[in-house]
Design a protein around this motif. Structure first.
Motif, PDB file in Angstrom:
ATOM      1  N   VAL A   9       0.859  -1.186   0.000  1.00 10.39           N
ATOM      2  CA  VAL A   9       0.000   0.000   0.000  1.00 10.39           C
ATOM      3  C   VAL A   9       0.894   1.235   0.000  1.00 10.39           C
ATOM      4  CG1 VAL A   9      -1.696   1.329   1.312  1.00 10.39           C
ATOM      5  CG2 VAL A   9      -1.883  -1.178   1.204  1.00 10.39           C
ATOM      6  N   ARG A  10       0.543   2.203  -0.832  1.00 12.81           N
ATOM      7  CA  ARG A  10       1.297   3.446  -0.922  1.00 12.81           C
ATOM      8  C   ARG A  10       0.334   4.627  -1.044  1.00 12.81           C
ATOM      9  NH1 ARG A  10       4.983   0.936   0.584  1.00 12.81           N
ATOM     10  NH2 ARG A  10       7.053   0.608  -0.358  1.00 12.81           N
ATOM     11  N   PHE A  11       0.796   5.813  -0.630  1.00  7.67           N
ATOM     12  CA  PHE A  11       0.136   7.070  -1.005  1.00  7.67           C
ATOM     13  C   PHE A  11       1.225   8.108  -1.234  1.00  7.67           C
ATOM     14  CE2 PHE A  11       0.237   7.049   3.624  1.00  7.67           C
ATOM     15  CZ  PHE A  11       0.455   8.354   4.027  1.00  7.67           C
ATOM     16  N   ASP A  12       1.004   8.939  -2.246  1.00  8.11           N
ATOM     17  CA  ASP A  12       2.024   9.884  -2.707  1.00  8.11           C
ATOM     18  C   ASP A  12       1.740  11.322  -2.305  1.00  8.11           C
ATOM     19  OD1 ASP A  12       3.304   7.744  -4.023  1.00  8.11           O
ATOM     20  OD2 ASP A  12       1.956   7.971  -5.744  1.00  8.11           O
ATOM     21  N   GLU A  13       0.613  11.537  -1.641  1.00  6.04           N
ATOM     22  CA  GLU A  13       0.249  12.869  -1.168  1.00  6.04           C
ATOM     23  C   GLU A  13      -0.819  12.702  -0.104  1.00  6.04           C
ATOM     24  OE1 GLU A  13      -1.759  15.151  -4.175  1.00  6.04           O
ATOM     25  OE2 GLU A  13      -2.717  13.372  -5.027  1.00  6.04           O
ATOM     26  N   TYR A  14      -0.990  13.720   0.714  1.00  5.57           N
ATOM     27  CA  TYR A  14      -2.060  13.695   1.698  1.00  5.57           C
ATOM     28  C   TYR A  14      -3.413  13.766   0.983  1.00  5.57           C
ATOM     29  CZ  TYR A  14       1.340  14.672   5.433  1.00  5.57           C
ATOM     30  OH  TYR A  14       2.382  14.611   6.319  1.00  5.57           O
ATOM     31  N   GLY A  15      -4.403  13.094   1.565  1.00  4.88           N
ATOM     32  CA  GLY A  15      -5.726  13.173   0.973  1.00  4.88           C
ATOM     33  C   GLY A  15      -6.681  12.153   1.546  1.00  4.88           C
ATOM     34  N   ASP A  16      -7.808  12.014   0.884  1.00 10.57           N
ATOM     35  CA  ASP A  16      -8.838  11.057   1.278  1.00 10.57           C
ATOM     36  C   ASP A  16      -8.386   9.654   0.883  1.00 10.57           C
ATOM     37  OD1 ASP A  16     -11.181  10.029   2.232  1.00 10.57           O
ATOM     38  OD2 ASP A  16     -12.497  11.302   1.013  1.00 10.57           O
ATOM     39  N   ARG A  17      -9.269   8.686   1.044  1.00  9.81           N
ATOM     40  CA  ARG A  17      -8.916   7.291   0.772  1.00  9.81           C
ATOM     41  C   ARG A  17      -8.473   7.066  -0.671  1.00  9.81           C
ATOM     42  NH1 ARG A  17     -13.546   7.326   3.739  1.00  9.81           N
ATOM     43  NH2 ARG A  17     -14.840   7.077   1.883  1.00  9.81           N
ATOM     44  N   ASP A  18      -8.902   7.951  -1.584  1.00  6.15           N
ATOM     45  CA  ASP A  18      -8.583   7.712  -2.983  1.00  6.15           C
ATOM     46  C   ASP A  18      -7.109   7.922  -3.303  1.00  6.15           C
ATOM     47  OD1 ASP A  18      -8.514  10.467  -2.798  1.00  6.15           O
ATOM     48  OD2 ASP A  18     -10.056  10.829  -4.306  1.00  6.15           O
ATOM     49  N   VAL A  19      -6.317   8.426  -2.354  1.00  3.12           N
ATOM     50  CA  VAL A  19      -4.874   8.530  -2.603  1.00  3.12           C
ATOM     51  C   VAL A  19      -4.170   7.197  -2.352  1.00  3.12           C
ATOM     52  CG1 VAL A  19      -4.863  10.978  -2.023  1.00  3.12           C
ATOM     53  CG2 VAL A  19      -4.231   9.308  -0.259  1.00  3.12           C
ATOM     54  N   LEU A  20      -4.864   6.260  -1.721  1.00  2.00           N
ATOM     55  CA  LEU A  20      -4.279   4.949  -1.449  1.00  2.00           C
ATOM     56  C   LEU A  20      -4.273   4.093  -2.713  1.00  2.00           C
ATOM     57  CD1 LEU A  20      -6.031   4.078   1.936  1.00  2.00           C
ATOM     58  CD2 LEU A  20      -3.660   4.816   1.619  1.00  2.00           C
TER      59      LEU A  20
END
Length: 310
Positions: A9-20
């Motif tokens: 699992v990764r996220f490249d910016e802060y945000g809602d669940r859709d950044v996952l």
């Protein structure tokens, strides 16, 4: 996916669940004192959602691209130099401090792992660390004595279900603040249910006419304020989430970092394996369902743990 690749699992910016998102990453390799674990289960926690959204940036900033997760259980598949604590094929549980456990494989220092008791399912073992060690720290912070009365907010949540049971094991009388839908579960696990709502202070006083000795907040600052207004000594008010309010009012704010040791994790695993404490599993999701898992978590009405199964 080739043998040289893992999925994480990764996220490249802060945000809602859709950044996952879930992506292929190079297979991690253990350094000296570490092992590679093939993850069989990884619990998810509200703190991860707060970090991902940026709400915890000042306290726990993310470095992008960021992984996610600390809870894990799995099988040792590779040993780093000098490792003698575990062997290939050993079943383990523990934690990562690298925000990396929500993945198919993760490298972990042996100091952050213990052997998984046979009596624990993968789902329970993979969700034990955060709730177990946080509950232990919170209970220790208020130092309950047998027969004392302790109120707990969010008493049917992931940490709350463990706090309630740990207090009961230690002989405390527990007032479990939760929705009416959780009353039967709380009663069955040794607590007196108290529904949250507009007249909560009156309900707590009615449930404990001789007074409340300590308060553990697992939800938000309004409960820390309530505890003070109830006349509870500030050195016996603990919150795992409302750090600013705790500082403002001079109450306690212990958490999992204060209890992240093999000894505490072993104690909690033994309590669960022996049946003295139950870790309810609310739902399981595949790794690719991480957004759906957090959607369920963020409703804030889940009893027990939500777990990813890579």
């Amino acid at each position: 996916m080739s043998p040289a690749q893992a999925r994480a699992v990764r996220f490249d910016e802060y945000g809602d669940r859709d950044v996952l998102h879930v992506t292929e990453v190079p297979m991690p390799r253990p350094a000296a004192g570490e092992v590679l674990v093939e993850v069989r289960a990884a619990g998810i926690n509200p703190g991860e959602a707060a970090i991902r959204s940026g709400a915890m940036h000042e306290r726990f900033p993310a470095t992008f691209p960021s992984g996610q997760g600390s809870d894990l259980a799995g099988i040792v598949t590779e040993l780093g130099a000098g490792v003698t604590d575990f062997a290939l094929g050993d079943e383990v549980l523990g934690f990562s401090w690298q925000r990396s456990s929500q993945a198919t494989h993760v490298v972990v220092p042996v100091s952050q792992l213990i052997s998984k008791p046979d009596a624990l399912s993968w789902e329970v073992a993979g969700s034990l660390y955060v709730v177990g060690c946080t509950a232990w720290a919170a209970v220790e912070a208020v130092a309950p004595k047998p027969g004392e009365t302790v109120a707990v907010s969010a008493a049917a949540g992931g940490v709350g279900t463990v706090v309630v049971q740990l207090l009961a094991v230690r002989g405390a009388h527990v007032l479990g603040i939760a929705s009416p839908a959780n009353a039967d579960w709380l009663t069955a696990h040794g607590a007196t249910p108290v529904p949250y709502g507009d007249r909560l202070a009156d309900a707590l006083r009615a449930a404990a006419p001789d007074g409340i000795d300590a308060f553990i907040d697992l939800f938000g600052p309004e409960y820390v304020q309530l505890a003070v207004e109830l006349g509870i000594s500030r050195d016996r008010i603990e919150t795992i989430i409302s750090f600013q309010k705790a500082q403002e009012l001079g109450t306690k704010s212990a958490g999992s970092a204060d209890a992240s040791t093999r000894e505490v994790l072993t104690e909690m695993a033994d309590l669960v394996a022996s049946g003295r404490i139950e870790i309810p599993i609310a739902a399981t999701y595949p790794l690719d369902g991480v957004r759906d898992a957090f959607a369920e978590l963020e409703k804030r009405h889940t009893r027990g743990k939500i777990v990813l199964i890579p």
